[in-house]
Design an enzyme around this catalytic site. Sequence first.
Site, PDB file in Angstrom:
ATOM      1  N   THR A 142     -16.790  -4.650   2.068  1.00  0.00           N
ATOM      2  CA  THR A 142     -15.917  -3.541   2.471  1.00  0.00           C
ATOM      3  C   THR A 142     -16.632  -2.208   2.325  1.00  0.00           C
ATOM      4  O   THR A 142     -17.686  -2.104   1.709  1.00  0.00           O
ATOM      5  CB  THR A 142     -14.647  -3.494   1.606  1.00  0.00           C
ATOM      6  OG1 THR A 142     -15.033  -3.155   0.269  1.00  0.00           O
ATOM      7  CG2 THR A 142     -13.908  -4.814   1.614  1.00  0.00           C
ATOM      8  N   ASP A 156      -7.911   1.342  -7.522  1.00  0.00           N
ATOM      9  CA  ASP A 156      -8.401   2.682  -7.877  1.00  0.00           C
ATOM     10  C   ASP A 156      -8.998   2.638  -9.277  1.00  0.00           C
ATOM     11  O   ASP A 156      -8.352   2.168 -10.215  1.00  0.00           O
ATOM     12  CB  ASP A 156      -7.248   3.687  -7.813  1.00  0.00           C
ATOM     13  CG  ASP A 156      -6.778   3.902  -6.374  1.00  0.00           C
ATOM     14  OD1 ASP A 156      -7.599   3.743  -5.454  1.00  0.00           O
ATOM     15  OD2 ASP A 156      -5.596   4.219  -6.178  1.00  0.00           O
ATOM     16  N   GLU A 192       0.868  -1.176   0.000  1.00  0.00           N
ATOM     17  CA  GLU A 192       0.000   0.000   0.000  1.00  0.00           C
ATOM     18  C   GLU A 192       0.907   1.229   0.000  1.00  0.00           C
ATOM     19  O   GLU A 192       1.812   1.324   0.828  1.00  0.00           O
ATOM     20  CB  GLU A 192      -0.932  -0.001   1.233  1.00  0.00           C
ATOM     21  CG  GLU A 192      -1.699   1.274   1.461  1.00  0.00           C
ATOM     22  CD  GLU A 192      -2.505   1.744   0.242  1.00  0.00           C
ATOM     23  OE1 GLU A 192      -3.323   0.974  -0.269  1.00  0.00           O
ATOM     24  OE2 GLU A 192      -2.290   2.898  -0.198  1.00  0.00           O
TER      25      GLU A 192
HETATM   26  C1  LIG Z   1      -9.872   1.658  -3.250  1.00  0.00           C
HETATM   27  S1  LIG Z   1      -8.552   1.189  -2.210  1.00  0.00           S
HETATM   28  C2  LIG Z   1      -8.850  -0.564  -1.994  1.00  0.00           C
HETATM   29  C3  LIG Z   1      -8.603  -1.048  -0.604  1.00  0.00           C
HETATM   30  C4  LIG Z   1      -8.680  -2.537  -0.331  1.00  0.00           C
HETATM   31  N1  LIG Z   1      -8.140  -3.374  -1.383  1.00  0.00           N
HETATM   32  C5  LIG Z   1     -10.078  -3.006   0.020  1.00  0.00           C
HETATM   33  O1  LIG Z   1     -10.554  -3.969  -0.566  1.00  0.00           O
HETATM   34  O2  LIG Z   1     -10.692  -2.414   0.896  1.00  0.00           O
HETATM   35  C6  LIG Z   1      -7.225   1.190  -3.368  1.00  0.00           C
HETATM   36  C7  LIG Z   1      -5.863   1.391  -2.681  1.00  0.00           C
HETATM   37  O3  LIG Z   1      -4.842   0.992  -3.573  1.00  0.00           O
HETATM   38  C8  LIG Z   1      -3.703   1.813  -3.336  1.00  0.00           C
HETATM   39  N2  LIG Z   1      -2.853   1.647  -4.528  1.00  0.00           N
HETATM   40  C9  LIG Z   1      -3.165   1.966  -5.798  1.00  0.00           C
HETATM   41  N3  LIG Z   1      -2.209   1.565  -6.636  1.00  0.00           N
HETATM   42  C10 LIG Z   1      -1.250   0.949  -5.868  1.00  0.00           C
HETATM   43  C11 LIG Z   1      -0.017   0.295  -6.156  1.00  0.00           C
HETATM   44  N4  LIG Z   1       0.442   0.207  -7.408  1.00  0.00           N
HETATM   45  N5  LIG Z   1       0.684  -0.211  -5.138  1.00  0.00           N
HETATM   46  C12 LIG Z   1       0.228  -0.136  -3.858  1.00  0.00           C
HETATM   47  N6  LIG Z   1      -0.932   0.478  -3.519  1.00  0.00           N
HETATM   48  C13 LIG Z   1      -1.663   1.001  -4.525  1.00  0.00           C
HETATM   49  C14 LIG Z   1      -4.294   3.173  -3.085  1.00  0.00           C
HETATM   50  O4  LIG Z   1      -3.410   3.995  -2.333  1.00  0.00           O
HETATM   51  C15 LIG Z   1      -5.569   2.814  -2.294  1.00  0.00           C
HETATM   52  O5  LIG Z   1      -5.327   2.865  -0.902  1.00  0.00           O
END
Ligand SMILES: C[S@@+](CC[C@H](N)C(=O)[O-])C[C@H]1O[C@@H](n2cnc3c(N)ncnc32)[C@H](O)[C@@H]1O
Length: 262
Positions: A239, A165, A115
Amino acid sequence: MPEHVAPSGPIGPGLPDANAAGAADRPGRGVVSFVRRGSRMNASQQRAMDDLAPRYLIDVPRADMSTSVAPGAWIDLAERFGREAPLAVEIGSGTGDSLVAMAGARPEMNVLAFEVYAPAVASTMGRLDRAGVRNVRLIAADGAEGLRELVGTARLTELWTLFPDPWPKKRHRKRRLIAPAFAGLVADRLADGGLWRLATDWTDYAEQMAEVLGASGLFINQYADRPGGWAPRGTRPLTRFERRGLSTGRAIRDLVWTRAPR
Ligand SMILES: C[S@@+](CC[C@H](N)C(=O)[O-])C[C@H]1O[C@@H](n2cnc3c(N)ncnc32)[C@H](O)[C@@H]1O
């Protein structure tokens, strides 16, 4: 070019510092799937960071960006987990909504979560600790780079990309994580028969996911016989992102595909 660092509060070891929003757009940088945000933490996040980083957080060598993983970086994951076990990786674990429940339900696996947003990493550590989940390690870095540098060919048993995202605007779609080059990397790192679990509340992104995985010829849809080829939610918890999607009338789509035999 030195990275611009925005003012921030104290942060912990292994954490990227703050970056100006939009920094990923600067010329010369690869397109990344995330927005850079500050790293200021509230008191409970800072406490979690101070107390729990030694247990859960793994630092990695960085390249020029604070969220990067240096090319050639290597970590002895078995040593960091304290055991050899089948490996699951989550990319984009957010505040751990899916991670805590899914890792807790799989105590036999080592679960490595990436993350980029430091305060979310801190919140996740607090939640893991309160839930008594010990089989997780977190890396505050770009998970695509982490997968490339830290996980060997065919070493991965499961990959979770849950509610990545969405980048809904057309001009931003090139930032979506699930794209052909990334699928090629995943296919290399997954063992034969290894699972890729995906979910999104954006229909258009769900269709893109299915198209990318299908076109690669490297994955098999485990639910091809169900309507649309979508998987059941199974044990994945409901979630915050899912609730928000449902409340605005969006359909939640799950995909479960396996690595085709090499
Ligand atoms: C919408 S949240 C999903 C959270 C979690 N997977 C859930 O199911 O509740 C998307 C997260 O992915 C992170 N993110 C996006 N691209 C990423 C990457 N390449 N590596 C690590 N984190 C990433 C963003 O910072 C964000 O916190």
